[in-house]
Design an enzyme around this catalytic site. Structure first.
Site, PDB file in Angstrom:
ATOM      1  N   GLU A  18      -1.334  -1.127  13.354  1.00 10.49           N
ATOM      2  CA  GLU A  18      -2.297  -0.721  12.335  1.00 10.49           C
ATOM      3  C   GLU A  18      -3.020  -1.966  11.811  1.00 10.49           C
ATOM      4  O   GLU A  18      -2.381  -2.902  11.339  1.00 10.49           O
ATOM      5  CB  GLU A  18      -1.555  -0.029  11.183  1.00 10.49           C
ATOM      6  CG  GLU A  18      -2.476   0.487  10.118  1.00 10.49           C
ATOM      7  CD  GLU A  18      -1.723   1.142   8.968  1.00 10.49           C
ATOM      8  OE1 GLU A  18      -0.771   0.529   8.453  1.00 10.49           O
ATOM      9  OE2 GLU A  18      -2.094   2.261   8.589  1.00 10.49           O
TER      10      GLU A  18
ATOM     11  N   CYS B  83      -5.103   5.347   5.600  1.00 15.95           N
ATOM     12  CA  CYS B  83      -3.955   5.411   6.511  1.00 15.95           C
ATOM     13  C   CYS B  83      -4.178   6.309   7.729  1.00 15.95           C
ATOM     14  O   CYS B  83      -3.612   6.068   8.776  1.00 15.95           O
ATOM     15  CB  CYS B  83      -2.747   5.894   5.741  1.00 15.95           C
ATOM     16  SG  CYS B  83      -3.099   7.387   4.799  1.00 15.95           S
TER      17      CYS B  83
ATOM     18  N   ALA C 153       7.733  -1.654   4.795  1.00 18.77           N
ATOM     19  CA  ALA C 153       8.408  -1.437   3.503  1.00 18.77           C
ATOM     20  C   ALA C 153       9.115  -0.079   3.497  1.00 18.77           C
ATOM     21  O   ALA C 153      10.207   0.060   2.937  1.00 18.77           O
ATOM     22  CB  ALA C 153       7.403  -1.523   2.361  1.00 18.77           C
ATOM     23  N   GLY C 154       8.501   0.910   4.146  1.00 17.90           N
ATOM     24  CA  GLY C 154       9.098   2.252   4.201  1.00 17.90           C
ATOM     25  C   GLY C 154      10.463   2.239   4.875  1.00 17.90           C
ATOM     26  O   GLY C 154      11.385   2.933   4.457  1.00 17.90           O
TER      27      GLY C 154
ATOM     28  N   GLY D 116       2.996   3.579   1.492  1.00 14.19           N
ATOM     29  CA  GLY D 116       2.749   2.175   1.800  1.00 14.19           C
ATOM     30  C   GLY D 116       2.991   1.910   3.270  1.00 14.19           C
ATOM     31  O   GLY D 116       2.902   2.824   4.101  1.00 14.19           O
TER      32      GLY D 116
ATOM     33  N   LYS E 281       5.401   2.618 -10.100  1.00 14.72           N
ATOM     34  CA  LYS E 281       5.064   1.213  -9.853  1.00 14.72           C
ATOM     35  C   LYS E 281       3.772   1.134  -9.036  1.00 14.72           C
ATOM     36  O   LYS E 281       3.753   1.494  -7.851  1.00 14.72           O
ATOM     37  CB  LYS E 281       6.174   0.489  -9.084  1.00 14.72           C
ATOM     38  CG  LYS E 281       5.939  -1.030  -9.109  1.00 14.72           C
ATOM     39  CD  LYS E 281       6.684  -1.781  -8.055  1.00 14.72           C
ATOM     40  CE  LYS E 281       5.968  -1.794  -6.734  1.00 14.72           C
ATOM     41  NZ  LYS E 281       4.653  -2.451  -6.737  1.00 14.72           N
TER      42      LYS E 281
ATOM     43  N   GLU F 225       5.369   8.084   2.930  1.00 15.69           N
ATOM     44  CA  GLU F 225       4.031   8.245   3.529  1.00 15.69           C
ATOM     45  C   GLU F 225       3.625   6.868   4.026  1.00 15.69           C
ATOM     46  O   GLU F 225       3.315   5.985   3.226  1.00 15.69           O
ATOM     47  CB  GLU F 225       3.028   8.720   2.467  1.00 15.69           C
ATOM     48  CG  GLU F 225       3.337  10.052   1.856  1.00 15.69           C
ATOM     49  CD  GLU F 225       2.957  11.213   2.752  1.00 15.69           C
ATOM     50  OE1 GLU F 225       2.507  10.991   3.896  1.00 15.69           O
ATOM     51  OE2 GLU F 225       3.115  12.356   2.304  1.00 15.69           O
TER      52      GLU F 225
HETATM   53  P1  NAD Z   1       3.037  -2.223   1.202  1.00  9.81           P
HETATM   54  O1  NAD Z   1       4.102  -1.478   1.881  1.00  9.81           O
HETATM   55  O2  NAD Z   1       2.998  -3.685   1.339  1.00  9.81           O
HETATM   56  O3  NAD Z   1       3.106  -1.939  -0.380  1.00  9.81           O
HETATM   57  C1  NAD Z   1       3.077  -0.628  -0.903  1.00  9.81           C
HETATM   58  C2  NAD Z   1       3.760  -0.618  -2.243  1.00  9.81           C
HETATM   59  O4  NAD Z   1       5.156  -0.837  -2.070  1.00  9.81           O
HETATM   60  C3  NAD Z   1       3.316  -1.698  -3.194  1.00  9.81           C
HETATM   61  O5  NAD Z   1       3.327  -1.160  -4.496  1.00  9.81           O
HETATM   62  C4  NAD Z   1       4.381  -2.789  -3.012  1.00  9.81           C
HETATM   63  O6  NAD Z   1       4.489  -3.616  -4.139  1.00  9.81           O
HETATM   64  C5  NAD Z   1       5.617  -1.960  -2.807  1.00  9.81           C
HETATM   65  N1  NAD Z   1       6.680  -2.541  -1.985  1.00  9.81           N
HETATM   66  C6  NAD Z   1       6.551  -3.381  -0.920  1.00  9.81           C
HETATM   67  N2  NAD Z   1       7.769  -3.610  -0.362  1.00  9.81           N
HETATM   68  C7  NAD Z   1       8.673  -2.887  -1.079  1.00  9.81           C
HETATM   69  C8  NAD Z   1      10.084  -2.689  -0.992  1.00  9.81           C
HETATM   70  N3  NAD Z   1      10.816  -3.275  -0.039  1.00  9.81           N
HETATM   71  N4  NAD Z   1      10.677  -1.880  -1.897  1.00  9.81           N
HETATM   72  C9  NAD Z   1       9.954  -1.242  -2.838  1.00  9.81           C
HETATM   73  N5  NAD Z   1       8.618  -1.405  -2.988  1.00  9.81           N
HETATM   74  C10 NAD Z   1       7.980  -2.204  -2.110  1.00  9.81           C
HETATM   75  O7  NAD Z   1       1.672  -1.528   1.648  1.00  9.81           O
HETATM   76  P2  NAD Z   1       0.185  -1.910   1.222  1.00  9.81           P
HETATM   77  O8  NAD Z   1      -0.229  -3.072   2.019  1.00  9.81           O
HETATM   78  O9  NAD Z   1       0.064  -1.956  -0.259  1.00  9.81           O
HETATM   79  O10 NAD Z   1      -0.589  -0.589   1.684  1.00  9.81           O
HETATM   80  C11 NAD Z   1      -1.095  -0.409   2.940  1.00  9.81           C
HETATM   81  C12 NAD Z   1      -0.177   0.450   3.759  1.00  9.81           C
HETATM   82  O11 NAD Z   1      -0.002   1.727   3.150  1.00  9.81           O
HETATM   83  C13 NAD Z   1      -0.735   0.760   5.131  1.00  9.81           C
HETATM   84  O12 NAD Z   1       0.262   0.615   6.097  1.00  9.81           O
HETATM   85  C14 NAD Z   1      -1.172   2.213   5.043  1.00  9.81           C
HETATM   86  O13 NAD Z   1      -1.231   2.894   6.249  1.00  9.81           O
HETATM   87  C15 NAD Z   1      -0.161   2.761   4.128  1.00  9.81           C
HETATM   88  N6  NAD Z   1      -0.663   3.989   3.501  1.00  9.81           N
HETATM   89  C16 NAD Z   1      -0.108   5.186   3.870  1.00  9.81           C
HETATM   90  C17 NAD Z   1      -0.605   6.367   3.341  1.00  9.81           C
HETATM   91  C18 NAD Z   1      -0.018   7.695   3.723  1.00  9.81           C
HETATM   92  O14 NAD Z   1      -0.216   8.661   2.985  1.00  9.81           O
HETATM   93  N7  NAD Z   1       0.693   7.810   4.809  1.00  9.81           N
HETATM   94  C19 NAD Z   1      -1.656   6.333   2.443  1.00  9.81           C
HETATM   95  C20 NAD Z   1      -2.213   5.105   2.115  1.00  9.81           C
HETATM   96  C21 NAD Z   1      -1.684   3.931   2.646  1.00  9.81           C
END
Ligand code: NAD
Length: 480
Positions: free
Chosen positions: A385, A286, A234-235, A230, A178, A252
């Site tokens: 962040e 990130c 959400a994690g 993400g 996804k 991650e």
């Molecule tokens: P987000 O958590 O809003 O979304 C990430 C993905 O998860 C999207 O595809 C979204 O549609 C999906 N999603 C959101 N809530 C969900 C849920 N409850 N269940 C399942 N799927 C869900 O994050 P974002 O705003 O797209 O990305 C930015 C974030 O990602 C930042 O916090 C950044 O630090 C993190 N990030 C981490 C890494 C790493 O490797 N640690 C790398 C890049 C980005």
């Protein structure tokens, strides 16, 4: 205009069973770039069923390691032939400067796939061990973990997807991927490449959509493992669902890493290194060192140099190869970043450059590179962040305090130390609680594990460890 009417499921272009469509906009011009159908529950059911069937299909299951490796290289060949188009598509969607997109989203995707294609030929899939009690042997088997739900964010959409897809394919598992709604258009290029390379039907399925689509996928009974990149928010939700289901999960997540400048650091090289280590992809990376810890004895000098660096970075059209700072991904993200800048001001930090929207940009979601000095590590801008071009410079008295401040964070993902003495830097690196750290540099090594501690995540991607995460281990006790 990229107008898509179908979804990539079971090796074909399938009509969506849902009725919703999602539009994608250019971060730099705010113009519509295209749209695609949102995958609904019935589409996800079909994708998971296809991935389950592919696990057992002889054309995937029965491939030798060498055959799987060759197929992955064929997939990489096709992806390589369209690297420039993919980089441009990503850049248009999320505003990533094209120089970075070409490196990461164009070439990086290919290099990573080839790395795992080669690595898998060296992995021991069956290992016979002498039993500890000396009464015979045990066969330890590595089997594919199964159907993986892979979810990626928008900031490095193609390469972060490949962090998962490459080891998933190498392990013999299958995947329902996804992408993020902001950056789904490039995933259609991925699907086209999979078809052209001859990936068996159902090995890769793509279900575009937002958080609701993601939630449905994560909790689907046909999924064996979840791999998520993400936000921490959400994690946590995904971790809770997987905990309840006892489903293996890799998370991650976010970061708020420290860039520690030691007293002996050369100002020019340090600040040049920090430009990339703290502001890559307009700060939407990130592992950025966005909490810069500077020694009190040279605080003014470093604040001045960091301010000069940030204010001189070329801001502009992400498709211009000279651009270092593009727009942030969306209007919502810009509001978030500007909200943090307001919070910094109201909590008493001092802006030395930036602080708003560039005056010469009437279109696109731009934010000026912004530096705050005199920041307290307990303040909002030092703890949360921001995910934009905003840096905080925090003073410290001695090395002990610098390490303590670096560790005084909910997160532990990246971080850097800057010094004329590499051994001293290594000493600091060993004391910071984090999943990765750089001495006078920060760029990922794809041959080494990457991931976070504390609220930055669980598990590791990249390196041989990233492949191990997609194997299940089975011990077979051999009798006579
Ligand atoms: P987000 O958590 O809003 O979304 C990430 C993905 O998860 C999207 O595809 C979204 O549609 C999906 N999603 C959101 N809530 C969900 C849920 N409850 N269940 C399942 N799927 C869900 O994050 P974002 O705003 O797209 O990305 C930015 C974030 O990602 C930042 O916090 C950044 O630090 C993190 N990030 C981490 C890494 C790493 O490797 N640690 C790398 C890049 C980005």
């Amino acid at each position: 205009m990229h107008e898509h009417s179908t979804l990539f499921i079971d090796g074909t272009w399938a009509s969506s069973r849902g009725s919703e469509r999602i539009e994608v906009f250019s971060a730099a011009t705010e113009e519509k770039l295209g749209s695609f159908p949102e995958a609904g529950p019935a589409d996800i059911d079909a994708a998971v069923a296809a991935a389950r069937a592919a696990l057992r299909a002889p054309e995937w299951r029965d491939l030798s390691r060498e055959e799987r490796s060759q197929l992955m290289h064929r997939f990489a060949d096709v992806l390589e032939s369209r690297a420039a188009e993919r980089a441009q598509t990503v850049s248009q969607q999320n505003g990533m400067p094209i120089a970075i997109a070409s490196f990461a989203e164009g070439d990086g995707v290919v290099a990573l796939l080839r790395y795992y294609a080669d690595l898998v030929t060296t992995v021991e899939l069956e290992e016979e061990r002498t039993r500890l009690d000396g009464t015979g042997t045990t066969l330890v088997q590595r089997t594919p973990v199964g159907v993986v739900a892979a979810i990626a964010p928008w900031n490095f959409p193609a390469v972060l997807a490949m962090f998962k897809l490459a080891p998933i394919l190498a392990s013999g598992s299958t995947v329902v991927f996804k992408p993020s709604p902001e950056t789904t258009l490039d995933s259609y290029l991925l699907a086209e490449a999979a078809l052209e390379a001859g990936l068996p039907a159902g090995v890769l399925n793509i279900v575009p959509g937002g958080a609701e689509t993601g939630k449905h996928l994560v909790s689907h009974p046909g999924v064996d493992k979840v791999a998520f990149t993400g936000s921490t928010r959400a994690g946590r939700q995904i971790g809770a669902v997987c905990g309840e289901l006892l489903r293996p999960v890799t998370l991650e997540l976010g970061g708020k890493s420290a860039g520690i400048i030691l007293e002996d650091a050369p100002v020019e090289e340090t600040v040049a290194g920090l430009a990339t280590a703290s502001l890559l992809n307009t700060g939407q990376t990130c592992y950025m060192s966005t909490r810069i810890l500077a020694p009190q004895s040279r605080y003014g000098e470093f604040v001045e140099a960091i301010t000069a660096m940030a204010s001189s970075l070329p801001v502009g059209d992400p498709l211009d190869p000279g651009t270092f700072v593009g727009p942030v991904v969306s209007r919502t993200q810009r509001e978030r970043v500007l909200g943090y800048i307001d919070a910094g001001r109201s909590e008493g930090a001092r802006i030395t450059t930036g602080g708003g929207v560039p005056q010469d940009r009437d279109r696109g979601w731009f934010v000026e590179p912004t530096v705050f000095a005199d920041v307290d590590n307990r303040s909002t801008i030092a703890r949360e962040e921001i995910f934009g071009p905003v840096l905080s410079v925090i003073p410290y008295a001695d090395e002990e305090e610098a390490v303590a401040l670096a560790n005084d964070s909910e997160y532990g993902l990246g971080g850097t130390v800057w010094t004329a003495d590499r051994d001293r830097g290594l000493g600091v690196a060993r004391r910071v609680e984090t999943g990765s750290f750089g001495v006078n540099r920060f760029d990922l090594d794809w041959g080494a594990p990457f991931g976070g501690v504390k609220s930055s995540g669980i598990g590791r991607e990249l390196g041989p460890e990233g492949l191990e995460a997609y194997f299940s281990l089975k011990s077979i006790f051999l009798g006579t």
